[in-house]
Write a protein that holds these residues in place. Structure first.
Motif, PDB file in Angstrom:
ATOM      1  N   GLU A  75       0.829  -1.207   0.000  1.00 13.10           N
ATOM      2  CA  GLU A  75       0.000   0.000   0.000  1.00 13.10           C
ATOM      3  C   GLU A  75       0.862   1.254   0.000  1.00 13.10           C
ATOM      4  O   GLU A  75       0.512   2.266  -0.614  1.00 13.10           O
ATOM      5  N   ASN A  84       0.532   4.143  -2.858  1.00 14.71           N
ATOM      6  CA  ASN A  84       0.229   5.543  -2.561  1.00 14.71           C
ATOM      7  C   ASN A  84       1.290   6.476  -3.127  1.00 14.71           C
ATOM      8  O   ASN A  84       0.979   7.555  -3.650  1.00 14.71           O
ATOM      9  N   ASN A 133      -5.604  12.312   6.274  1.00 12.11           N
ATOM     10  CA  ASN A 133      -5.817  12.209   4.822  1.00 12.11           C
ATOM     11  C   ASN A 133      -6.233  13.535   4.192  1.00 12.11           C
ATOM     12  O   ASN A 133      -7.151  13.605   3.363  1.00 12.11           O
ATOM     13  N   THR A 154      -0.785   7.424   4.379  1.00 19.18           N
ATOM     14  CA  THR A 154       0.138   6.376   3.943  1.00 19.18           C
ATOM     15  C   THR A 154       0.820   5.739   5.146  1.00 19.18           C
ATOM     16  O   THR A 154       1.593   6.395   5.855  1.00 19.18           O
TER      17      THR A 154
END
Length: 784
Positions: A277, A281, A742, A775
């Protein structure tokens, strides 16, 4: 299932408690080596000046002793005193005379901690020193990234949110001198700058200059980042290995004897092996609004099939360390970094194929010989070779209709040597002289071929060489806690313009009161090689800059004049550092800086920067907090842009604030940091203007608008432990979260003319590039 395994792995690792006692047996062993052994056995760090401790030897034997017991025994043997700063960090003082009472005077032999452990102020110049091995945890970082760590310091910013895109007090990244063991770096980032290309686990010190640079540093007009890899000879095999969610690495330090050692290291990305992941990202952030992410879609519902998707980076180092006696040191260093991209796709409805290949390499070698003639005089001879190689090829084709090919090459070959001398006139005065030579060969090639429109074909290339001769001298007057005076002058001859440039440099620090210090500096700098923007590969959307040499006309020699003044206040655990500065940069062109609305393609300009950097720090036992704040006014003036009137610079960040916290508890370290800054300027568009030909964009005044304010929260935590029944093998687990809530920050905004999906007309399209979203990352390391 994978999350359950991860949690179980963490729980098992956390239960591995480090050993509280250890057995030792030293016979005529150097104190420095004993301290390194203690760091390994007890998972602690010592901050000290090895030169003042000297080559003292001790003999000590103990069975199952605690660290405090061993330190007490050492204090009884030699004239040093240990001070426990936190659960893991100790400082060392040298006792001048044991015969005086307990009111004895202790001379600090360590440099002062700047914001956290491992980041300190240099006593004899204006530099800040970062030591990755001793570096405490930083917000959002589970590993001591060489270039990202610097961004927590006031006056250092990255508007592009990358590791290598460092803007120091209004200067651009190509205006920074980045050295690794004396090798000049022309590309210091992996994965388009998101990760530092310099391995932190073999890095001994990073010396950062924002102002007041020494005369030995030349041919750059902004900051200096001087990186030195490990130079110690171990008495046994040591090393480390580990991985995170972007890459894996390992290093070894092999003693060949008590006078020689070899150090090797390597890192490689895992994106082409494991899909994480974290890398997804990063990819989303890097490739957004580029040819790779969008394809060559005509309509949103076009089906695009990926035919090739390969990306990886790696870096390797090899270093030889030879110390035949106490007066001579020989070092040979080698570095290789590489980034490779191979991506292709097919638009099925149009039978259109596209492919992009990119290779970026930076390699180099250096040698260094240092010889000391006693305590008062020494000289150093060094030589280096650096090679930067950039190669991009992009192709597009439609079966039985057309095909085109674009090639871009940029190559820099830089070699040189230097001879430096230093002479201690007395206890307070030092005099130094030196000569440097470098030969810088720069080549670029831009080639385009179109089978359908051969009249658009072009082939542009240039090769040029600059020979640089530099002669310089330095005088330093230093009295501990009273005076520091550095005066230097450098003369540079650039053959590419056949001119001689003089660069005076001055630095003053004086203690006004017991807790207040005044500081000031001045410097004049010049630069003959820089990056310019080329617009031929803008469809690719990445890496559209090339290195070129000055020609005295369209690409002038860059000049920078900077003056700074400030105060430092220390009392009762509080540290306040205020520094104001003025910087004047001349020799800018529209080639070196991109503007959206210029009428004339070529324009000359300059920049004036006023700024204030503020650092406020407080330490309460195991808790540290610091607030880093910068205010800056960076104005551009170009002869044919904005009617010749000043306008905000491309990276003018008026306010930038970082508030960080760290806490240490036993073997746990936790850090939290909040960043907020003003959005950068951009040129706003009102719409399209219809003409008899193609429509054009109607722009407002240059850089008159600003992006929304930027803010984010980063968190990281690590746990250090020793493996069961092992005093030598130790490990670390860490987790980090970038942009916790975020936040969708806009990093840049541009416009393009696009075909309307409703009719045959055209529309104005706004292109925003956003910051990295939430992230996570995970790290696991083993040291031995």
């Amino acid at each position: 299932m994978k999350y359950k395994l991860t949690i179980a792995f963490l729980l098992v690792s956390f239960t591995m408690l480090s050993q509280e006692k250890a057995s030792v047996n030293y016979l005529n062993t150097p104190v420095v080596q004993v301290l390194l052994d203690f760091e390994s056995k007890f998972n602690v760090k010592f901050s000290y000046n090895a030169k003042l401790i000297g080559e003292q030897l001790i003999s000590l034997e103990a069975k199952q002793a605690t660290l405090d017991e061993l330190l007490f025994d050492i204090e009884a043997l030699i004239d040093i005193k240990f001070t426990k700063e936190t659960e893991r960090y100790y400082t060392i003082q040298k006792i001048k005379n044991r015969s005086i009472t307990d009111t004895q005077h202790l001379e600090k032999v360590v440099v002062k901690e700047y914001i956290t452990s491992g980041i300190s102020e240099n006593n004899d110049d204006t530099s800040i020193i970062l030591s990755p091995e001793k570096l405490g945890i930083l917000p959002g970082l589970t590993e001591p990234d060489v270039l990202q760590s610097i961004q927590l310091l006031p006056g250092v910013q990255s508007p592009t949110e990358t590791a290598s895109g460092l803007f120091i007090r209004g200067g651009t990244p190509d205006q920074n001198l980045v050295l690794w063991d004396g090798i000049k770096m022309y590309n210091s980032g992996h994965f388009f700058g998101t990760i530092s290309a310099l391995n932190p686990y073999i890095t001994q010190d990073i010396k950062l200059y924002k102002n007041g640079t020494k005369a030995r540093y030349g041919n750059r007009i902004s900051g200096v980042i001087d990186i030195t890899s490990d130079e110690d000879i171990p008495d046994k095999l040591t090393g480390s290995t580990g991985f995170n969610m972007t890459h894996t690495d390992g290093n070894l330090k092999v003693p060949l004897s008590n006078k020689a050692a070899i150090m090797i290291s390597g890192r490689r990305s895992i994106a082409d092996i494991v899909d994480t992941e974290t890398f997804r990202n990063l990819s989303k952030r890097v490739f957004q609004e580029t040819k790779i992410s969008e394809g060559n879609k005509v309509f949103e519902d076009d089906e695009v099939t990926t035919t090739k998707d390969l990306f990886f980076f790696n870096d390797f180092t090899v270093k030889a360390i030879v110390k035949p006696n106490e007066n001579n040191t020989f070092l040979v260093s080698n570095l290789f970094t590489k980034n490779k991209l191979d991506y292709g796709f097919l638009i099925e409805d149009y039978d259109e194929a596209s492919q992009d290949k990119l290779d970026i390499k930076n390699q180099g070698s250096s040698i260094k010989w240092n010889h000391a003639y006693g305590d008062d005089f020494n000289h150093e001879f060094s030589a280096y070779y650096s090679n930067y190689d950039f190669n991009y090829t992009g192709t597009n084709s439609i079966t039985n209709e057309f095909n085109d090919r674009l090639n871009k090459q940029n190559r820099v070959e830089d070699l040189g040597f230097a001879f430096d001398t230093n002479y201690n006139l007395d206890e307070a005065s030092t005099l130094g002289f030196g000569y440097q030579f470098s030969s810088n060969k720069v080549k670029y090639l831009l080639n385009f071929e179109d089978s359908e429109s051969p009249e658009d074909n072009y082939n542009e290339s240039n090769v040029n060489t600059n020979n640089n001769h530099g002669i310089y001298g330095d005088y330093k007057y230093y009295v501990l806690d009273k005076w520091l005076l550095n005066f230097g002058v450098r003369a540079n001859y650039f053959s590419v313009v056949d001119k001689l440039f003089f660069e005076p440099r001055f630095q003053l620090e004086t203690k006004l009161f017991s807790n207040l210090k005044f500081k000031s500096s001045m410097e004049n700098l010049h630069q003959s090689v820089s990056e310019v923007i080329e617009f031929n590969t803008q469809d690719f959307g990445l890496e559209n800059q090339i290195w070129v040499l000055s020609d005295g006309d369209e690409i002038p020699v860059l000049r920078s004049f900077q003056v700074t003044s400030g105060f430092v206040f220390d009392k009762a655990g509080w540290h306040l550092d205020f520094e104001g500065y003025y910087k004047d940069i001349d020799g800018l062109t529209s080639f070196t800086l991109g503007f959206d609305n210029i009428d004339d393609f070529f324009s000359k300009g300059k920049s004036k920067v006023f700024g204030l950097d503020v650092l406020i720090k407080k330490k309460i036992q195991n808790y540290r907090t610091w607030l880093s704040y910068s205010v800056m006014d960076n104005d551009f003036t170009f002869n044919t842009i904005n009617n010749g009137e000043a306008f905000p610079g491309n990276s003018d960040i008026t306010h930038h604030l970082t508030w960080s916290h760290t806490y240490e508890w036993k073997h746990f370290d936790v850090s939290l940091g909040w960043t907020m800054r003003t959005g950068i300027p951009y040129t706003k568009a009102n719409g399209l203007i219809e003409t008899s030909g193609d429509p054009v964009i109607d722009f407002e005044a240059t850089n008159a608008a600003r992006l929304p304010n930027y803010h984010k929260l980063d968190i990281s935590a690590t746990y250090a432990f020793n493996f069961y029944r092992s005093e030598r093998w130790k490990g670390k687990l860490g987790v980090s979260f970038l942009n916790v809530y975020n936040q969708k920050n806009v990093l840049s905004r541009k416009y393009e003319i696009a075909q309307s999906t409703e009719d045959d007309g055209f529309v104005l399209r706004e292109i925003n590039k956003n910051s990295l979203g939430f992230t996570p990352n995970l790290v696991f390391r083993i040291d031995f």
